[in-house]
Write an enzyme that holds these catalytic residues in place. Structure first.
Site, PDB file in Angstrom:
ATOM      1  N   CYS A  87     -12.779  19.859  25.727  1.00 39.12           N
ATOM      2  CA  CYS A  87     -12.663  19.944  27.191  1.00 39.12           C
ATOM      3  C   CYS A  87     -11.601  19.008  27.744  1.00 39.12           C
ATOM      4  O   CYS A  87     -11.119  19.197  28.861  1.00 39.12           O
ATOM      5  CB  CYS A  87     -13.998  19.599  27.850  1.00 39.12           C
ATOM      6  N   HIS A 338     -14.911  26.394  34.218  1.00 41.22           N
ATOM      7  CA  HIS A 338     -14.484  25.521  33.123  1.00 41.22           C
ATOM      8  C   HIS A 338     -13.749  26.346  32.076  1.00 41.22           C
ATOM      9  O   HIS A 338     -14.354  26.919  31.175  1.00 41.22           O
ATOM     10  CB  HIS A 338     -15.709  24.822  32.521  1.00 41.22           C
TER      11      HIS A 338
END
Length: 395
Positions: A87, A338
């Site tokens: 991430c 995301h």
């Protein structure tokens, strides 16, 4: 090192589920917007740092992801560096772009993040996320992890339970934070989730892994974001450019140092020291919130909130748009979505818009001095594997 390094252009595609849209198509939207925003052309880009986390497992594209995506956009012939850090990939890309410009090696570098995570085979999609942890020593998960959900939701649920037990946070408190982000996402034209939700609706949503409902974690998103980093004198002098006052990356501390700062704490402390500023000097923050539990941990790890004060911050609305320290006004990962390789750069896109006074209905009053942007990625031995922190501002 050159201290006059700025973001002169930002651009992003909408985040969402786009099964029929390629990485190249997503990238074109973000790159065209960023270059136009910076007032430059493809030929002005001297190097590119490309971030992506899952393409090898989702689309099969390995090894030369940035070259493949950049070529049809005219980003060819220049140095292209491929970055993969879960991430935190987008934040890592910006860090390397900043280093390349600050060192004087180049005067204009493009950081581009693209992720196409959605797939018709949902098990393939969710199992891909397992690669963000040590596959030989993975953390414990329940039945169905990697099949009908990301395994990281199991970790998020355990961390939420720890917040309840150790810091006095309530389930209703988590729902209020999620609702805050989802209500902001309604106003963000790039957001994946634009439907909004009250705290009651967040609590009533489907439970994925107790105590977390589906609206307390980020969705699986496809999308792209691009940032132009430069030291060109005309860009530095421009009132629309935003300075990168600090850029730091840290990783999980060694196992034999259990009391050492974790990756988020270490990167935050280093960034504030580099900037010569503190958390109290920030107008707002964008922090990693793959779940609301992650966000609350980031409040303390970044240094915004004292340990044990999280529930009071929720009750007093400290992180809301009208609060003393607005957090994730963009909608965050929970609301904006995301797209792993792009999320860190999407945070920069939204923070730059705020600091320029160009955030439209999301604009925060007085948010024109400094911002802190943090994103973490991956898990090694239960702790976050990597974290980047950037301090942006007009100083």
């Amino acid at each position: 090192m050159n201290g006059h390094v700025v973001v002169s252009g930002v651009g992003m595609s909408p985040f969402g589920k786009f099964l029929d849209t390629s990485m190249k198509d997503l990238a074109r939207v973000a790159v065209d917007a960023a270059l136009a925003d910076a007032g430059i052309g493809v030929g002005d880009v001297q190097a590119m740092v490309f971030s992506n986390a899952l393409a090898g497992l989702i689309t099969g594209q390995e090894c030369i992801r940035g070259e493949v995506v950049g070529y049809p956009l005219g980003l060819a012939g220049i140095p292209i560096h491929n970055v993969e850090n879960a991430c935190a990939s987008g934040g890592n890309a910006l860090h390397l772009a900043w280093m390349a410009v600050a060192s004087g090696l180049y005067d204009t570098v493009l950081a581009l993040g693209v992720e196409k995570a959605n797939h018709e085979d949902r098990q393939r999609m969710f199992s891909a996320y397992s690669a963000g942890a040590d596959v030989e020593e993975a953390f414990k998960t329940g039945d169905g992890a990697g099949v009908d959900r990301s395994p990281f939701v199991d970790r998020q649920a355990a961390l939420a339970a720890a917040l309840f037990d150790e810091r006095g946070v309530t389930l209703e408190g988590l729902a209020r934070v999620a609702s805050r982000s989802l209500q902001s996402a309604r106003l963000n034209p790039f957001a994946h989730r634009r439907f909004g939700a009250t705290p009651e609706a967040v609590l009533a949503a489907r439970t994925v892994v107790a105590p977390l409902t589906v609206l307390m974690s980020s969705p699986v998103s496809d999308g792209a974001a691009a940032v132009v980093v430069t030291s060109r004198p005309e860009a530095v002098a421009s009132g629309r450019s935003v300075r990168i006052l600090a850029s730091q990356l840290r990783t999980r501390p060694p196992k034999d140092r259990p009391d050492a700062p974790n990756a988020v704490e270490a990167s935050s402390r280093a960034a504030f020291e580099q900037a010569g500023l503190g958390p109290e000097d920030m107008d707002f923050a964008e922090v990693h919130d793959a779940s609301v539990a992650y966000e609350l941990m980031a409040w303390t790890d970044v240094g915004l909130c004292a340990h044990g004060e999280e529930q009071r911050w929720i009750d007093e609305g400290v992180t809301e748009a009208g609060g003393r320290m607005p957090v994730n006004r963009s909608g965050g990962l929970v609301g904006r979505g995301h797209a792993l390789g792009a999320s860190g750069l999407a945070q920069i896109h939204d923070a730059v818009a705020q600091l320029r006074g160009e955030a439209g209905p999301l604009q925060l009053p007085g948010a024109n001095r400094h911002a802190v942007v943090q994103i973490g990625g991956g898990v090694v031995d239960w702790l976050t594997a990597a974290s980047t922190v950037h301090v942006l501002g007009h100083d």
